[in-house]
Design a protein around this motif. Structure first.
Motif, PDB file in Angstrom:
ATOM      1  N   UNK A   4      -7.182  50.593  52.897  1.00  0.00           N
ATOM      2  CA  UNK A   4      -7.514  49.685  51.799  1.00  0.00           C
ATOM      3  C   UNK A   4      -6.681  49.996  50.568  1.00  0.00           C
ATOM      4  N   UNK A   5      -6.175  48.947  49.930  1.00  0.00           N
ATOM      5  CA  UNK A   5      -5.433  49.058  48.686  1.00  0.00           C
ATOM      6  C   UNK A   5      -6.286  48.460  47.580  1.00  0.00           C
ATOM      7  N   UNK A   6      -6.541  49.222  46.525  1.00  0.00           N
ATOM      8  CA  UNK A   6      -7.407  48.785  45.440  1.00  0.00           C
ATOM      9  C   UNK A   6      -6.622  47.889  44.487  1.00  0.00           C
ATOM     10  N   UNK A   7      -7.207  46.735  44.164  1.00  0.00           N
ATOM     11  CA  UNK A   7      -6.585  45.786  43.256  1.00  0.00           C
ATOM     12  C   UNK A   7      -7.211  45.883  41.871  1.00  0.00           C
ATOM     13  N   UNK A   8      -6.473  45.350  40.887  1.00  0.00           N
ATOM     14  CA  UNK A   8      -6.964  45.296  39.516  1.00  0.00           C
ATOM     15  C   UNK A   8      -7.881  44.080  39.364  1.00  0.00           C
ATOM     16  N   UNK A  12      -5.197  38.046  38.745  1.00  0.00           N
ATOM     17  CA  UNK A  12      -5.363  37.178  39.910  1.00  0.00           C
ATOM     18  C   UNK A  12      -5.059  37.923  41.205  1.00  0.00           C
ATOM     19  N   UNK A  13      -5.957  37.822  42.160  1.00  0.00           N
ATOM     20  CA  UNK A  13      -5.842  38.582  43.404  1.00  0.00           C
ATOM     21  C   UNK A  13      -4.612  38.151  44.203  1.00  0.00           C
ATOM     22  N   UNK A  14      -4.396  36.841  44.330  1.00  0.00           N
ATOM     23  CA  UNK A  14      -3.278  36.373  45.147  1.00  0.00           C
ATOM     24  C   UNK A  14      -1.933  36.847  44.594  1.00  0.00           C
ATOM     25  N   UNK A  15      -1.809  36.888  43.258  1.00  0.00           N
ATOM     26  CA  UNK A  15      -0.555  37.334  42.656  1.00  0.00           C
ATOM     27  C   UNK A  15      -0.322  38.820  42.893  1.00  0.00           C
ATOM     28  N   UNK A  16      -1.406  39.603  42.834  1.00  0.00           N
ATOM     29  CA  UNK A  16      -1.267  41.043  43.087  1.00  0.00           C
ATOM     30  C   UNK A  16      -0.849  41.310  44.529  1.00  0.00           C
ATOM     31  N   UNK A  17      -1.475  40.603  45.464  1.00  0.00           N
ATOM     32  CA  UNK A  17      -1.127  40.780  46.882  1.00  0.00           C
ATOM     33  C   UNK A  17       0.320  40.372  47.120  1.00  0.00           C
ATOM     34  N   UNK A  38      -3.045  37.788  58.536  1.00  0.00           N
ATOM     35  CA  UNK A  38      -3.939  37.504  57.408  1.00  0.00           C
ATOM     36  C   UNK A  38      -5.177  38.389  57.466  1.00  0.00           C
ATOM     37  N   UNK A  39      -5.695  38.592  58.673  1.00  0.00           N
ATOM     38  CA  UNK A  39      -6.894  39.404  58.825  1.00  0.00           C
ATOM     39  C   UNK A  39      -6.635  40.848  58.412  1.00  0.00           C
ATOM     40  N   UNK A  40      -5.527  41.429  58.876  1.00  0.00           N
ATOM     41  CA  UNK A  40      -5.230  42.821  58.542  1.00  0.00           C
ATOM     42  C   UNK A  40      -4.967  42.996  57.047  1.00  0.00           C
ATOM     43  N   UNK A  41      -4.264  42.037  56.469  1.00  0.00           N
ATOM     44  CA  UNK A  41      -3.983  42.131  55.034  1.00  0.00           C
ATOM     45  C   UNK A  41      -5.266  41.976  54.224  1.00  0.00           C
ATOM     46  N   UNK A  42      -6.155  41.082  54.649  1.00  0.00           N
ATOM     47  CA  UNK A  42      -7.421  40.912  53.928  1.00  0.00           C
ATOM     48  C   UNK A  42      -8.261  42.177  53.996  1.00  0.00           C
ATOM     49  N   UNK A  43      -8.192  42.894  55.139  1.00  0.00           N
ATOM     50  CA  UNK A  43      -8.900  44.176  55.262  1.00  0.00           C
ATOM     51  C   UNK A  43      -8.254  45.217  54.351  1.00  0.00           C
ATOM     52  N   UNK A  44      -6.946  45.231  54.313  1.00  0.00           N
ATOM     53  CA  UNK A  44      -6.238  46.204  53.473  1.00  0.00           C
ATOM     54  C   UNK A  44      -6.648  46.078  52.008  1.00  0.00           C
ATOM     55  N   UNK A  45      -6.787  44.831  51.537  1.00  0.00           N
ATOM     56  CA  UNK A  45      -7.110  44.605  50.131  1.00  0.00           C
ATOM     57  C   UNK A  45      -8.593  44.324  49.886  1.00  0.00           C
TER      58      UNK A  45
END
Length: 227
Positions: A4-8, A12-17, A38-45
């Motif tokens: 998992x990668x922690x976002x700010x 905006x979430x999409x811009x950070x990803x 998409x599934x793996x990236x959504x799990x990562x974030x």
């Protein structure tokens, strides 16, 4: 991808990803041909698939991934045509920007550029390649701000994804940071003296470096490129 990668939460979430994945692709951490789920990236974030899908669309617009309906998304190979066209457009924009910046630059802006150049030197001495790469971009973005034309940098940033991949691959030997720093210093001297022609000529030499290096980079990493 599963870590998992922690976002700010304030951005905006999409811009950070998008920015994180772009960074990983440009800096060769995700190789051409790699499948992106998409599934793996959504799990990562730890987010839903919607912002991931939006980030994928932006990456596709920048030529970094290809979205194939019912087949998945894949990191693209580096397009020679895209690199050459991007170099042409970037040079046209940034040579015009640096000439305008030479007319307008003030003492405070000169000081900030000097600080950036000093930080570049420190990054080189400490062999911090990622830091140098970011400072290089910050130097060029600052010129657009001095010229009072942020749109110029926004345009360059949108077209230079393929260029950045080659830039990063060339940093260690083809276009070493020491040489790039020297070129930045030449640009700065033209700006500091308000010499539009000197600043423009220095920028032309600097940006032409990528055109000279791409053939060697392609020869060394042929499986990363497409014709």
């Amino acid at each position: 991808m599963a870590v998992e990668t922690v976002l700010n939460p304030t951005q905006p979430v999409n811009q950070q990803i998008y920015r994180i994945l772009r960074h990983d692709i440009v800096q060769c951490r995700i190789a051409p041909g790699t499948s992106l789920s998409e599934k793996e990236i959504s799990v990562r974030f730890n987010v839903s698939r919607q912002p991931v899908r939006e980030a994928f669309i932006k990456l596709a617009e920048n030529g970094l991934i290809q979205i194939r309906p019912q087949r998945g998304s894949y990191v693209t190979k580096i397009s020679m045509l895209q690199v050459h066209n991007g170099c042409f457009v970037r040079e046209a924009i940034e040579c015009a920007v640096v000439r305008r910046a030479a007319q307008r630059i003030n003492a405070g802006q000169c000081y900030l550029l000097e600080q950036n150049l000093h930080q570049q030197k420190m990054a080189i001495e400490h062999q911090q390649q990622d830091a140098f790469f970011a400072l290089d971009d910050a130097f060029h973005q600052s010129l657009a701000q001095i010229a009072d034309c942020q749109l110029a940098w926004d345009t360059v940033e949108n077209i230079k994804s393929a260029i950045d991949r080659v830039r990063y691959m060339s940093l260690d030997h083809v276009s070493p940071p020491e040489m790039l720093l020297s070129q930045h210093q030449d640009i700065y001297q033209g700006l500091k003296s308000h010499d539009e022609e000197a600043a423009g000529a220095a920028m032309h030499r600097h940006l032409h470096e990528i055109s000279d290096s791409i053939l060697l980079i392609r020869k060394e990493n042929s499986d990363w490129f497409e014709d």
